[in-house]
Design a protein around this motif. Structure first.
Motif, PDB file in Angstrom:
ATOM      1  N   ASP A  82      78.766 128.578 -16.408  1.00 26.55           N
ATOM      2  CA  ASP A  82      79.368 129.165 -15.273  1.00 26.55           C
ATOM      3  C   ASP A  82      79.716 127.885 -14.205  1.00 26.55           C
ATOM      4  O   ASP A  82      78.602 127.709 -13.323  1.00 26.55           O
ATOM      5  N   PRO A  83      80.847 127.213 -14.159  1.00 22.66           N
ATOM      6  CA  PRO A  83      81.052 125.982 -13.290  1.00 22.66           C
ATOM      7  C   PRO A  83      81.101 126.718 -11.907  1.00 22.66           C
ATOM      8  O   PRO A  83      80.786 125.453 -10.854  1.00 22.66           O
ATOM      9  N   THR A  84      81.214 127.785 -11.751  1.00 20.97           N
ATOM     10  CA  THR A  84      81.064 128.165 -10.279  1.00 20.97           C
ATOM     11  C   THR A  84      80.034 128.394  -9.677  1.00 20.97           C
ATOM     12  O   THR A  84      79.788 128.947  -8.537  1.00 20.97           O
ATOM     13  N   LEU A  85      78.834 128.238 -10.414  1.00 19.86           N
ATOM     14  CA  LEU A  85      77.530 128.901  -9.905  1.00 19.86           C
ATOM     15  C   LEU A  85      77.065 127.593  -8.919  1.00 19.86           C
ATOM     16  O   LEU A  85      76.405 126.762  -9.452  1.00 19.86           O
ATOM     17  N   SER A  86      77.336 127.794  -7.667  1.00 21.00           N
ATOM     18  CA  SER A  86      77.128 126.796  -6.660  1.00 21.00           C
ATOM     19  C   SER A  86      75.640 126.604  -6.481  1.00 21.00           C
ATOM     20  O   SER A  86      75.227 125.492  -6.408  1.00 21.00           O
ATOM     21  N   GLU A  87      74.898 127.508  -6.427  1.00 22.48           N
ATOM     22  CA  GLU A  87      73.402 127.309  -6.295  1.00 22.48           C
ATOM     23  C   GLU A  87      72.889 126.400  -7.279  1.00 22.48           C
ATOM     24  O   GLU A  87      71.651 125.724  -6.954  1.00 22.48           O
ATOM     25  N   ALA A  88      73.389 126.503  -8.357  1.00 20.84           N
ATOM     26  CA  ALA A  88      72.938 125.563  -9.572  1.00 20.84           C
ATOM     27  C   ALA A  88      73.206 123.983  -9.062  1.00 20.84           C
ATOM     28  O   ALA A  88      72.160 123.222  -9.572  1.00 20.84           O
ATOM     29  N   TYR A  89      74.143 123.964  -8.474  1.00 20.42           N
ATOM     30  CA  TYR A  89      74.574 122.338  -8.146  1.00 20.42           C
ATOM     31  C   TYR A  89      73.548 122.066  -7.077  1.00 20.42           C
ATOM     32  O   TYR A  89      73.116 120.833  -7.003  1.00 20.42           O
ATOM     33  N   ARG A  90      73.207 122.956  -6.175  1.00 23.84           N
ATOM     34  CA  ARG A  90      72.400 122.753  -5.011  1.00 23.84           C
ATOM     35  C   ARG A  90      70.933 122.386  -5.648  1.00 23.84           C
ATOM     36  O   ARG A  90      70.129 121.390  -5.137  1.00 23.84           O
ATOM     37  N   HIS A  91      70.488 123.089  -6.418  1.00 25.17           N
ATOM     38  CA  HIS A  91      69.190 122.929  -7.161  1.00 25.17           C
ATOM     39  C   HIS A  91      69.095 121.778  -7.965  1.00 25.17           C
ATOM     40  O   HIS A  91      68.226 121.042  -7.737  1.00 25.17           O
ATOM     41  N   LYS A  92      70.053 121.460  -8.562  1.00 26.29           N
ATOM     42  CA  LYS A  92      70.089 119.876  -9.405  1.00 26.29           C
ATOM     43  C   LYS A  92      70.115 119.012  -8.387  1.00 26.29           C
ATOM     44  O   LYS A  92      69.438 117.957  -8.552  1.00 26.29           O
ATOM     45  N   ALA A  93      70.957 119.073  -7.327  1.00 26.33           N
ATOM     46  CA  ALA A  93      71.257 117.843  -6.518  1.00 26.33           C
ATOM     47  C   ALA A  93      69.911 117.665  -5.673  1.00 26.33           C
ATOM     48  O   ALA A  93      69.277 116.344  -5.436  1.00 26.33           O
ATOM     49  N   MET A 115      82.398 124.043  -2.716  1.00 25.96           N
ATOM     50  CA  MET A 115      82.436 125.317  -2.965  1.00 25.96           C
ATOM     51  C   MET A 115      82.228 126.001  -1.868  1.00 25.96           C
ATOM     52  O   MET A 115      82.657 127.283  -1.463  1.00 25.96           O
ATOM     53  N   LYS A 116      81.176 125.671  -0.960  1.00 31.52           N
ATOM     54  CA  LYS A 116      80.916 126.185   0.124  1.00 31.52           C
ATOM     55  C   LYS A 116      80.738 125.057   1.058  1.00 31.52           C
ATOM     56  O   LYS A 116      79.631 124.688   1.718  1.00 31.52           O
ATOM     57  N   SER A 120      75.197 124.154   6.849  1.00 33.10           N
ATOM     58  CA  SER A 120      74.289 123.020   7.223  1.00 33.10           C
ATOM     59  C   SER A 120      73.046 122.724   6.611  1.00 33.10           C
ATOM     60  O   SER A 120      72.845 121.196   6.612  1.00 33.10           O
ATOM     61  N   ALA A 121      72.285 123.507   5.807  1.00 34.66           N
ATOM     62  CA  ALA A 121      71.266 123.154   5.211  1.00 34.66           C
ATOM     63  C   ALA A 121      71.371 122.065   4.107  1.00 34.66           C
ATOM     64  O   ALA A 121      70.610 121.088   4.036  1.00 34.66           O
ATOM     65  N   VAL A 122      72.455 122.194   3.468  1.00 34.16           N
ATOM     66  CA  VAL A 122      72.892 121.152   2.349  1.00 34.16           C
ATOM     67  C   VAL A 122      73.336 119.969   2.879  1.00 34.16           C
ATOM     68  O   VAL A 122      72.895 118.877   2.171  1.00 34.16           O
ATOM     69  N   GLU A 123      74.152 119.915   4.084  1.00 30.65           N
ATOM     70  CA  GLU A 123      74.395 118.553   4.673  1.00 30.65           C
ATOM     71  C   GLU A 123      73.285 117.990   5.038  1.00 30.65           C
ATOM     72  O   GLU A 123      73.373 116.875   5.299  1.00 30.65           O
ATOM     73  N   LYS A 124      72.323 118.592   5.813  1.00 33.12           N
ATOM     74  CA  LYS A 124      71.141 118.034   6.181  1.00 33.12           C
ATOM     75  C   LYS A 124      70.508 117.286   5.074  1.00 33.12           C
ATOM     76  O   LYS A 124      69.810 116.170   5.032  1.00 33.12           O
ATOM     77  N   GLU A 125      70.070 118.111   3.835  1.00 33.63           N
ATOM     78  CA  GLU A 125      69.639 117.396   2.724  1.00 33.63           C
ATOM     79  C   GLU A 125      70.441 116.397   2.202  1.00 33.63           C
ATOM     80  O   GLU A 125      69.663 115.216   1.649  1.00 33.63           O
ATOM     81  N   LEU A 126      71.726 116.317   2.139  1.00 33.47           N
ATOM     82  CA  LEU A 126      72.581 115.198   1.993  1.00 33.47           C
ATOM     83  C   LEU A 126      72.240 113.910   2.856  1.00 33.47           C
ATOM     84  O   LEU A 126      72.201 112.614   2.223  1.00 33.47           O
TER      85      LEU A 126
END
Length: 480
Positions: A82-93, A115-116, A120-126
């Motif tokens: 499921d290429p749209t599973l956004s949380e999988a990308y976040r966990h992998k990152a 996708m999202k 802010s949380a992901v931008e902080k992790e980046l």
């Protein structure tokens, strides 16, 4: 004939039915496998968030036990399904960032943000990823410039905070701990690495070196040997192992030659051992001390002082090095230095009679060095006969008699006094013996008074110095 045809038809039907049964069985098996193994990963397509939560829980468990590859494989399978599973990308990152696989991690974060956007949380992790990557690059640059402490600070306080599973940063940290001489911390940190991977060759090498620099050579050798069993051709492990064996061999040779009385060979071996690794201070302190002791035995005071000073520069509390340096200073007639060293040694070990005896010897030598050297004044050796003493006295007394030195009378009078006083002591066998033994005979031959010997007397009194046979061209003596 008809029976034969019936039999053939029946055989064909049986084979067809058997094939059909096998086909159904295989399809059934595939369906079961899909249900068991792929269902949790693709269930998001069916809108079953409970199964997605189970996937991420399994990923979390894998990360907790440091099975990062398993976690990433599960996430990759989920994303493929499921290429749209956004949380999988976040966990992998997040996992890739912890492993300092920065480029892959950044791509996964960007995919999530596509996708999202605006999370802010992901931008902080980046942002943390960028800080970690920049800090690692800075740390490596600081290593090249020789600023190891600052490099260690970047690794410890930035890189391993945002990328705690980064093997490159962990190895860099323990290397830096070695470079700043924090060997105990290096041992502790490599211990954590080896718990995760007991066959990590770099960790085995660095931990062995840390034990080596603490002079725990047996443990160091065991680490080198384990690494070499895993990779017999590992160049750094071979260099460390054989270098240590050579050091121990040279040391043993030095000690053996010393015990056999082959002192010059012992000196060569000690110096060869010291040249192998000048930075190995925890061990070299003993080599410097051993060399100093041999040099003292050889009477090479200047070299001995240097070697003992090297030992004391490493360990200022090393009592034996202080004592040996005191002995060496006596050899070079640095009596004040010898007394200073022996007094400190006596304070550190007040019950040691040998130290007290050496201190007394140094104090006596200092006292003797501060009195006038009658032999030197007469220009003779300590083994001169009485007739040689008399000849020197006559010659010098004539040379420095004030009446013969009108232009420099004051200097001549001072010289003449010393010459007369020297002869007063050395010309008397009893006084000379006591003087040679170190007794205080400064007042000997001075008429028993406390004012010092004055051949010119006072109050206008005249002194006559008689010389057997008289002076050349004159009578039996000078009067003044």
């Amino acid at each position: 004939m008809m029976g034969l045809n019936v039999w053939r038809v029946s055989s064909i039907d049986f084979i067809a039915w058997r094939g059909l049964v096998y086909t159904v069985y295989i399809l059934h098996f595939v369906c079961i496998c899909q249900f068991l193994f792929l269902h949790p990963l693709v269930s998001a397509q069916d809108g079953k968030p409970g199964d997605v939560a189970e996937l991420f829980e399994r990923v979390s468990r894998s990360v907790k036990v440091k099975r990062y590859s398993e976690a990433i494989n599960d996430l990759n399978a989920a994303i493929e399904a499921d290429p749209t599973l956004s949380e999988a990308y976040r966990h992998k990152a997040s996992i890739l960032r912890q492993l300092c696989r920065y480029e892959e991690s950044e791509n996964s974060y960007k995919k999530f943000l596509e996708m999202k956007p605006g999370n802010s949380a992901v931008e902080k992790e980046l942002s943390q990823l960028h800080q970690s990557r920049d800090a690692l690059n800075t740390a490596l640059s600081l290593v090249n410039s020789g600023d190891f402490s600052k490099s260690l600070e970047y690794v410890d306080k930035v890189v391993l905070v945002f990328s705690p599973a980064c093997s490159e940063a962990k190895i860099l940290k323990v290397k830096l701990l070695l470079l700043v001489n924090d060997y105990s911390s290096a041992i502790s940190e490599t211990g954590f690495i080896l718990k995760e991977d007991e066959n990590n060759l770099e960790a085995l090498l660095i931990r062995g070196r840390a034990y080596y620099y603490l002079a725990d050579h047996d443990v160091a050798i065991r680490h080198y040997q384990k690494g070499l069993r895993l990779d017999p051709e590992h160049s750094e492990l071979k260099k460390a192992y054989f270098g240590l064996k050579n050091l121990l061999k040279k040391t043993k040779s030095a000690e053996d030659n010393e015990s056999r009385g082959k002192l010059r060979l012992a000196v060569e071996d000690y110096r060869a051992a010291l040249a192998l690794d000048p930075n190995h201070t925890a061990y070299n302190v003993n080599l410097h001390l051993g060399l100093c002791k041999v040099l003292v035995k050889l009477g090479r005071g200047k070299d001995a002082v240097s070697s003992c000073t090297e030992a004391l520069n490493i360990d200022g509390e090393l009592l034996e090095a202080l004592v040996q340096r005191g002995e060496a200073k006596l050899l070079v007639e640095d009596f004040e230095g010898a007394v200073a060293d022996m007094r400190v040694a006596a304070e550190k070990s007040p019950q040691d009679m040998k130290i007290r005896q050496t201190l007394m010897k140094a104090e006596k030598a200092l006292k003797m060095s501060q009195r006038k050297d009658w032999y030197k004044i007469l220009g003779i050796s300590k083994t001169s006969s009485i007739s040689e003493i008399k000849k020197a006295y006559k010659r010098l007394a004539l040379q420095w008699h004030p009446d013969k030195n009108v232009d420099n009378r004051e200097e001549a009078e001072a010289k003449f006094r010393d010459i007369a006083a020297a002869y007063e002591v050395l010309g008397d066998e009893e006084k000379r013996t006591r003087y040679d033994q170190g007794e205080d005979v400064e007042e000997m031959g001075m008429g028993g008074g406390g004012g010092g010997f004055n051949p010119f007397g006072g109050g206008g009194q005249q002194f006559t110095f008689h010389f057997e046979g008289g002076f050349p061209g004159g009578g039996g003596g000078f009067h003044f």
